[in-house]
Design a protein around this motif. Structure first.
Motif, PDB file in Angstrom:
ATOM      1  N   MET A   1       0.836  -1.167   0.000  1.00 61.86           N
ATOM      2  CA  MET A   1       0.000   0.000   0.000  1.00 61.86           C
ATOM      3  C   MET A   1       0.886   1.236   0.000  1.00 61.86           C
ATOM      4  N   ILE A   2       0.607   2.168  -0.875  1.00 58.27           N
ATOM      5  CA  ILE A   2       1.368   3.401  -0.961  1.00 58.27           C
ATOM      6  C   ILE A   2       0.398   4.538  -0.669  1.00 58.27           C
ATOM      7  N   ALA A   3       0.712   5.390   0.277  1.00 60.86           N
ATOM      8  CA  ALA A   3      -0.179   6.499   0.613  1.00 60.86           C
ATOM      9  C   ALA A   3       0.541   7.813   0.376  1.00 60.86           C
ATOM     10  N   SER A   4      -0.213   8.827   0.008  1.00 61.27           N
ATOM     11  CA  SER A   4       0.343  10.147  -0.207  1.00 61.27           C
ATOM     12  C   SER A   4      -0.737  11.169   0.122  1.00 61.27           C
ATOM     13  N   GLU A   5      -0.331  12.398   0.457  1.00 68.32           N
ATOM     14  CA  GLU A   5      -1.313  13.414   0.800  1.00 68.32           C
ATOM     15  C   GLU A   5      -0.927  14.730   0.148  1.00 68.32           C
ATOM     16  N   THR A   6      -1.873  15.327  -0.566  1.00 66.63           N
ATOM     17  CA  THR A   6      -1.716  16.631  -1.159  1.00 66.63           C
ATOM     18  C   THR A   6      -3.082  17.283  -1.171  1.00 66.63           C
ATOM     19  N   SER A   7      -3.174  18.541  -0.747  1.00 62.98           N
ATOM     20  CA  SER A   7      -4.440  19.265  -0.730  1.00 62.98           C
ATOM     21  C   SER A   7      -5.526  18.480  -0.010  1.00 62.98           C
ATOM     22  N   ASN A   8      -5.199  17.898   1.117  1.00 61.48           N
ATOM     23  CA  ASN A   8      -6.142  17.158   1.947  1.00 61.48           C
ATOM     24  C   ASN A   8      -6.700  15.903   1.298  1.00 61.48           C
ATOM     25  N   ILE A   9      -6.214  15.498   0.162  1.00 58.98           N
ATOM     26  CA  ILE A   9      -6.634  14.245  -0.458  1.00 58.98           C
ATOM     27  C   ILE A   9      -5.551  13.215  -0.187  1.00 58.98           C
ATOM     28  N   VAL A  10      -5.959  12.095   0.380  1.00 61.83           N
ATOM     29  CA  VAL A  10      -5.040  10.992   0.614  1.00 61.83           C
ATOM     30  C   VAL A  10      -5.470   9.854  -0.299  1.00 61.83           C
ATOM     31  N   ILE A  11      -4.540   9.351  -1.087  1.00 60.40           N
ATOM     32  CA  ILE A  11      -4.820   8.220  -1.967  1.00 60.40           C
ATOM     33  C   ILE A  11      -3.901   7.072  -1.575  1.00 60.40           C
ATOM     34  N   GLU A  12      -4.485   5.931  -1.346  1.00 65.37           N
ATOM     35  CA  GLU A  12      -3.707   4.726  -1.101  1.00 65.37           C
ATOM     36  C   GLU A  12      -3.762   3.911  -2.381  1.00 65.37           C
ATOM     37  N   LEU A  13      -2.602   3.600  -2.914  1.00 64.51           N
ATOM     38  CA  LEU A  13      -2.502   2.887  -4.179  1.00 64.51           C
ATOM     39  C   LEU A  13      -1.911   1.517  -3.926  1.00 64.51           C
ATOM     40  N   ASN A  14      -2.680   0.496  -4.219  1.00 62.96           N
ATOM     41  CA  ASN A  14      -2.226  -0.883  -4.083  1.00 62.96           C
ATOM     42  C   ASN A  14      -1.798  -1.351  -5.474  1.00 62.96           C
ATOM     43  N   ILE A  15      -0.498  -1.513  -5.680  1.00 64.03           N
ATOM     44  CA  ILE A  15       0.010  -1.953  -6.979  1.00 64.03           C
ATOM     45  C   ILE A  15       0.265  -3.452  -6.920  1.00 64.03           C
ATOM     46  N   GLN A  16      -0.387  -4.161  -7.815  1.00 66.21           N
ATOM     47  CA  GLN A  16      -0.184  -5.596  -7.946  1.00 66.21           C
ATOM     48  C   GLN A  16       0.537  -5.829  -9.272  1.00 66.21           C
ATOM     49  N   ASP A  17       1.820  -5.992  -9.195  1.00 68.51           N
ATOM     50  CA  ASP A  17       2.636  -6.169 -10.395  1.00 68.51           C
ATOM     51  C   ASP A  17       2.877  -7.657 -10.609  1.00 68.51           C
ATOM     52  N   VAL A  18       1.923  -8.311 -11.259  1.00 71.25           N
ATOM     53  CA  VAL A  18       2.073  -9.745 -11.517  1.00 71.25           C
ATOM     54  C   VAL A  18       2.721 -10.001 -12.869  1.00 71.25           C
ATOM     55  N   PHE A  19       2.897  -8.957 -13.673  1.00 71.74           N
ATOM     56  CA  PHE A  19       3.517  -9.144 -14.976  1.00 71.74           C
ATOM     57  C   PHE A  19       5.026  -9.276 -14.850  1.00 71.74           C
ATOM     58  N   TRP A  20       5.671  -8.282 -14.248  1.00 69.59           N
ATOM     59  CA  TRP A  20       7.122  -8.319 -14.158  1.00 69.59           C
ATOM     60  C   TRP A  20       7.624  -9.218 -13.048  1.00 69.59           C
ATOM     61  N   VAL A  21       6.845  -9.381 -12.017  1.00 73.15           N
ATOM     62  CA  VAL A  21       7.277 -10.207 -10.892  1.00 73.15           C
ATOM     63  C   VAL A  21       7.189 -11.689 -11.235  1.00 73.15           C
ATOM     64  N   ASN A  22       6.097 -12.104 -11.882  1.00 74.04           N
ATOM     65  CA  ASN A  22       5.858 -13.523 -12.137  1.00 74.04           C
ATOM     66  C   ASN A  22       6.057 -13.933 -13.589  1.00 74.04           C
ATOM     67  N   SER A  23       6.330 -12.998 -14.457  1.00 74.35           N
ATOM     68  CA  SER A  23       6.373 -13.294 -15.883  1.00 74.35           C
ATOM     69  C   SER A  23       7.692 -13.936 -16.297  1.00 74.35           C
ATOM     70  N   GLU A  24       7.589 -14.752 -17.318  1.00 75.74           N
ATOM     71  CA  GLU A  24       8.794 -15.317 -17.937  1.00 75.74           C
ATOM     72  C   GLU A  24       9.436 -14.290 -18.871  1.00 75.74           C
ATOM     73  N   GLN A  25       8.702 -13.255 -19.215  1.00 74.51           N
ATOM     74  CA  GLN A  25       9.177 -12.251 -20.171  1.00 74.51           C
ATOM     75  C   GLN A  25       9.999 -11.174 -19.467  1.00 74.51           C
ATOM     76  N   ARG A  26      11.059 -11.555 -18.847  1.00 75.02           N
ATOM     77  CA  ARG A  26      11.875 -10.619 -18.077  1.00 75.02           C
ATOM     78  C   ARG A  26      12.783  -9.754 -18.952  1.00 75.02           C
ATOM     79  N   THR A  27      12.669  -9.895 -20.279  1.00 75.57           N
ATOM     80  CA  THR A  27      13.476  -9.061 -21.166  1.00 75.57           C
ATOM     81  C   THR A  27      12.949  -7.620 -21.192  1.00 75.57           C
ATOM     82  N   ILE A  28      11.725  -7.407 -20.734  1.00 78.70           N
ATOM     83  CA  ILE A  28      11.140  -6.072 -20.687  1.00 78.70           C
ATOM     84  C   ILE A  28      11.322  -5.544 -19.275  1.00 78.70           C
TER      85      ILE A  28
END
Length: 174
Positions: free
Chosen positions: A1-28
């Motif tokens: 979970m990544i949280a940030s705050e600007t102008s009283n807005i807080v956004i939590e961004l959950n990044i699920q990177d299953v392409f680069w983490v689990n992929s066989e295509q590591r050339t990218i």
């Protein structure tokens, strides 16, 4: 979970990177860091704050995946058995009544999920002769606008949405 705050807005961004983490295509190499995604979504939230329902903070998930997974989701939820570039699953009903004052909310307001096929994004970037680092946020802005209630059932609304995507990309230097 990544949280940030600007102008009283807080956004939590959950990044699920299953392409680069689990992929066989590591050339990218993954062209966008989690920190960059966080900064971009924070900027987009700040810019589109008037489209956000009233809450003290927000959350969304960005899932980077491949064609196989997105095809399965596209078939299951849209009855289209083919890969697509981006899917957005909004969790909010638009025009919903605000029952709880935002300061009383303990949990972030979950906006939904954006799922991007990196494989399709890469093909589209090559076809349009621009880098994957531009195509991925282009697709993310499209999905994000859908989470905020935007849609494009006709040509004029599609043009308006595409113009908004360009505006959002310019705001983050793309």
């Amino acid at each position: 979970m990544i949280a940030s705050e600007t102008s009283n807005i807080v956004i939590e961004l959950n990044i699920q990177d299953v392409f680069w983490v689990n992929s066989e295509q590591r050339t990218i190499a993954n062209p966008i860091s989690p920190q960059t995604w966080k900064q971009w979504f924070q900027t987009w939230c700040k810019t589109l704050g008037f489209h956000l329902p009233v809450a003290s903070n927000y959350e969304l998930t960005l899932r980077l995946t491949g064609d196989k997974e997105i095809q399965s989701l596209n078939a299951q939820y849209r009855q289209k058995n083919q890969p697509t570039d981006v899917l957005a699953f909004a969790t909010l009903e638009w025009d919903f009544p605000v029952v709880t004052p935002p300061e009383d909310l303990l949990e972030p307001l979950y906006l939904g999920d954006i799922i991007i096929s990196v494989e399709t994004a890469r093909k589209q970037a090559q076809q349009q002769d621009h880098p994957l680092k531009r195509e991925l946020p282009w697709l993310a802005t499209h999905g994000f606008l859908h989470l905020l209630g935007w849609d494009h059932p006709d040509e004029p609304s599609l043009e308006e949405m595409l113009q908004q995507q360009e505006t959002l990309l310019r705001l983050v230097g793309l």
